[in-house]
Design a protein around this motif. Structure first.
Motif, short mmCIF file in Angstrom:
data_model
loop_
_atom_site.label_atom_id
_atom_site.label_comp_id
_atom_site.label_asym_id
_atom_site.label_seq_id
_atom_site.Cartn_x
_atom_site.Cartn_y
_atom_site.Cartn_z
N VAL A 41 0.84 -1.20 0.00
CA VAL A 41 0.00 0.00 0.00
C VAL A 41 0.88 1.25 0.00
CG1 VAL A 41 -1.65 1.34 1.36
CG2 VAL A 41 -1.97 -1.11 1.10
N GLU A 42 1.92 1.25 0.85
CA GLU A 42 2.81 2.41 0.93
C GLU A 42 3.58 2.60 -0.38
OE1 GLU A 42 5.15 2.94 4.53
OE2 GLU A 42 4.00 1.35 5.48
N VAL A 43 4.05 1.51 -0.95
CA VAL A 43 4.84 1.61 -2.19
C VAL A 43 3.96 2.10 -3.34
CG1 VAL A 43 6.12 0.28 -3.92
CG2 VAL A 43 6.51 -0.12 -1.49
N ARG A 44 2.75 1.59 -3.40
CA ARG A 44 1.85 2.05 -4.47
C ARG A 44 1.50 3.51 -4.30
NH1 ARG A 44 -1.14 -3.61 -4.16
NH2 ARG A 44 -0.15 -4.64 -5.94
N SER A 45 1.38 3.96 -3.05
CA SER A 45 1.13 5.38 -2.79
C SER A 45 2.33 6.21 -3.22
CB SER A 45 0.85 5.59 -1.30
OG SER A 45 0.65 6.95 -1.01
N THR A 46 3.52 5.71 -2.92
CA THR A 46 4.75 6.39 -3.35
C THR A 46 4.84 6.39 -4.87
OG1 THR A 46 5.90 5.71 -1.33
CG2 THR A 46 7.27 6.38 -3.20
N SER A 47 4.51 5.27 -5.49
CA SER A 47 4.55 5.18 -6.95
C SER A 47 3.60 6.19 -7.58
CB SER A 47 4.17 3.77 -7.40
OG SER A 47 5.06 2.80 -6.90
N ALA A 48 2.43 6.37 -6.98
CA ALA A 48 1.47 7.34 -7.51
C ALA A 48 2.05 8.75 -7.46
CB ALA A 48 0.16 7.28 -6.71
N ARG A 49 2.75 9.07 -6.35
CA ARG A 49 3.36 10.40 -6.25
C ARG A 49 4.48 10.58 -7.26
NH1 ARG A 49 2.85 9.22 -0.70
NH2 ARG A 49 5.08 8.74 -0.54
N VAL A 50 5.29 9.53 -7.45
CA VAL A 50 6.39 9.61 -8.42
C VAL A 50 5.86 9.75 -9.83
CG1 VAL A 50 8.36 8.36 -9.40
CG2 VAL A 50 7.97 8.32 -6.93
N LEU A 51 4.82 9.00 -10.16
CA LEU A 51 4.21 9.11 -11.50
C LEU A 51 3.64 10.51 -11.72
CD1 LEU A 51 2.41 5.64 -11.70
CD2 LEU A 51 4.33 6.40 -13.12
N ALA A 52 3.06 11.10 -10.66
CA ALA A 52 2.55 12.47 -10.77
C ALA A 52 3.69 13.45 -11.01
CB ALA A 52 1.79 12.84 -9.50
N ASP A 53 4.82 13.23 -10.29
CA ASP A 53 6.00 14.08 -10.50
C ASP A 53 6.51 13.94 -11.93
OD1 ASP A 53 5.85 14.90 -7.88
OD2 ASP A 53 7.39 13.53 -7.15
N ARG A 54 6.47 12.74 -12.47
CA ARG A 54 6.95 12.52 -13.84
C ARG A 54 6.07 13.26 -14.84
NH1 ARG A 54 6.78 9.94 -18.50
NH2 ARG A 54 8.71 8.99 -19.32
N LYS A 55 4.77 13.21 -14.64
CA LYS A 55 3.87 13.93 -15.54
C LYS A 55 4.13 15.44 -15.47
CE LYS A 55 0.09 10.56 -15.52
NZ LYS A 55 -1.34 10.31 -15.16
N THR A 56 4.36 15.92 -14.24
CA THR A 56 4.65 17.35 -14.08
C THR A 56 5.94 17.72 -14.80
OG1 THR A 56 3.54 17.38 -11.92
CG2 THR A 56 5.10 19.16 -12.38
N ALA A 57 6.98 16.87 -14.66
CA ALA A 57 8.26 17.14 -15.32
C ALA A 57 8.11 17.09 -16.84
CB ALA A 57 9.30 16.12 -14.85
N THR A 58 7.32 16.14 -17.33
CA THR A 58 7.11 16.02 -18.77
C THR A 58 6.43 17.27 -19.32
OG1 THR A 58 6.93 13.61 -18.59
CG2 THR A 58 6.04 14.64 -20.58
N ARG A 59 5.39 17.74 -18.61
CA ARG A 59 4.70 18.95 -19.06
C ARG A 59 5.63 20.17 -19.02
NH1 ARG A 59 0.37 16.82 -15.98
NH2 ARG A 59 0.91 18.21 -14.26
#
Length: 225
Positions: A41-59
Motif C-alpha cells: 500500500v505504501e509503495v503504491r502510494s509512493t509510486s502514484a506520487r512519483v508518477l505524478a511528479d513525472r507527468k509534471t516534469a514532462t509537461r
C-alpha cells in the motif's frame, strides 16, 4: 528510504527459515503477510506520487521546449530585420532555457529509474506475498490435519478405554455368574445335612433304647429266677 529498506528485508527474507524459527508459524506468517500488504500500500502510494511528479516534469519540458522554439523564432525575426544584437539576446534566452530543459530531463530520467525500481520491487514483493499466502494455506491445512489427528487419537484412546472397561465389566459379570452358580449348588445343602444328622440321631436313640430294653428284660428275668 524506510519503505524500501523494509521491503528489501521482506523480499530477501527466507520464509521457510522464519517459519521454522517461529514458535507459532501460523501467527508469524499472518504478521508477515500483513507487513507485506501494508508495504505494498505504501509503495503504491509512493509510486502514484512519483508518477505524478513525472507527468509534471514532462509537461514542464514541453512548455520549456515551446519557449525555446519561440526564442528561436524571435532570433530569426531579429536577423531578418538586421538586428543581430537582438538575435544574440534571443539565442542567449533560448540557451538558458535549454539548460533548464537538460536539468528537467535529468530529473525525468531519475524519476523513470525510480519508477522502474518500484515496479521491480513491487513485482518481487507481490510474488513473495503470493508465496506467503500459499504457505499460509498449507500451514492452516497442516494445523487442521494435526488437530483432526489429535481428535481421532483421543477418540481412539477413549474407545480403547471404554472397550477395556466393557471387557472388565463382562469379566466381573462372568465371575458373578460363576459365584452365583456355586452358591446355588450350595443352597439347601445345610438343611440336608441337618436332616441327615437328625435321622442318624434318631437311629442312634433307637439302638440305645433297644439296648436299654434288653438290659431291662435280662434284669427282670434274673429277679424271677
Amino acid at each position: 528510504m524506510g519503505i524500501f529498506s523494509r521491503m528489501t528485508d521482506i523480499i530477501n527474507s527466507n520464509l521457510n527459515s522464519l517459519l521454522d524459527r517461529a514458535e507459532d508459524p501460523e501467527k508469524m506468517i499472518r504478521l508477515i503477510i500483513q507487513e507485506m500488504e501494508d508495504t505494498l500500500v505504501e509503495v503504491r502510494s509512493t509510486s502514484a506520487r512519483v508518477l505524478a511528479d513525472r507527468k509534471t516534469a514532462t509537461r514542464r519540458i514541453e512548455r520549456l521546449q515551446e519557449e525555446m522554439a519561440g526564442w528561436e523564432e524571435k532570433a530569426k525575426l531579429a536577423l531578418s530585420k538586421n538586428r543581430e544584437d537582438l538575435a544574440k539576446a534571443a539565442i542567449m534566452e533560448k540557451n538558458a532555457i535549454g539548460e533548464e530543459v537538460m536539468a528537467v530531463e535529468k530529473e525525468l530520467s531519475a524519476l523513470d529509474e525510480h519508477i522502474a525500481h518500484l515496479h521491480d520491487e513491487v513485482d518481487q514483493l507481490q510474488q513473495k506475498l503470493t508465496d506467503a499466502k500459499a504457505k499460509q494455506k498449507a500451514i492452516i491445512m497442516r494445523s487442521q490435519t494435526i488437530e483432526s489427528r489429535m481428535k481421532v487419537k483421543h477418540q481412539v484412546n477413549r474407545d480403547t478405554l471404554n472397550e477395556a472397561f466393557t471387557k472388565f465389566e463382562r469379566f466381573e459379570r462372568r465371575m458373578d455368574n460363576i459365584e452365583g452358580q456355586i452358591e446355588a449348588m450350595d443352597m439347601g445343602r445345610d438343611n440336608k445335612t441337618q436332616l441327615a444328622d437328625e435321622i442318624a440321631a434318631l437311629k442312634e436313640d433307637e439302638n440305645i433304647n433297644a439296648e436299654l430294653n434288653r438290659l431291662k428284660a435280662e434284669m427282670n428275668a434274673e429277679k424271677q429266677s
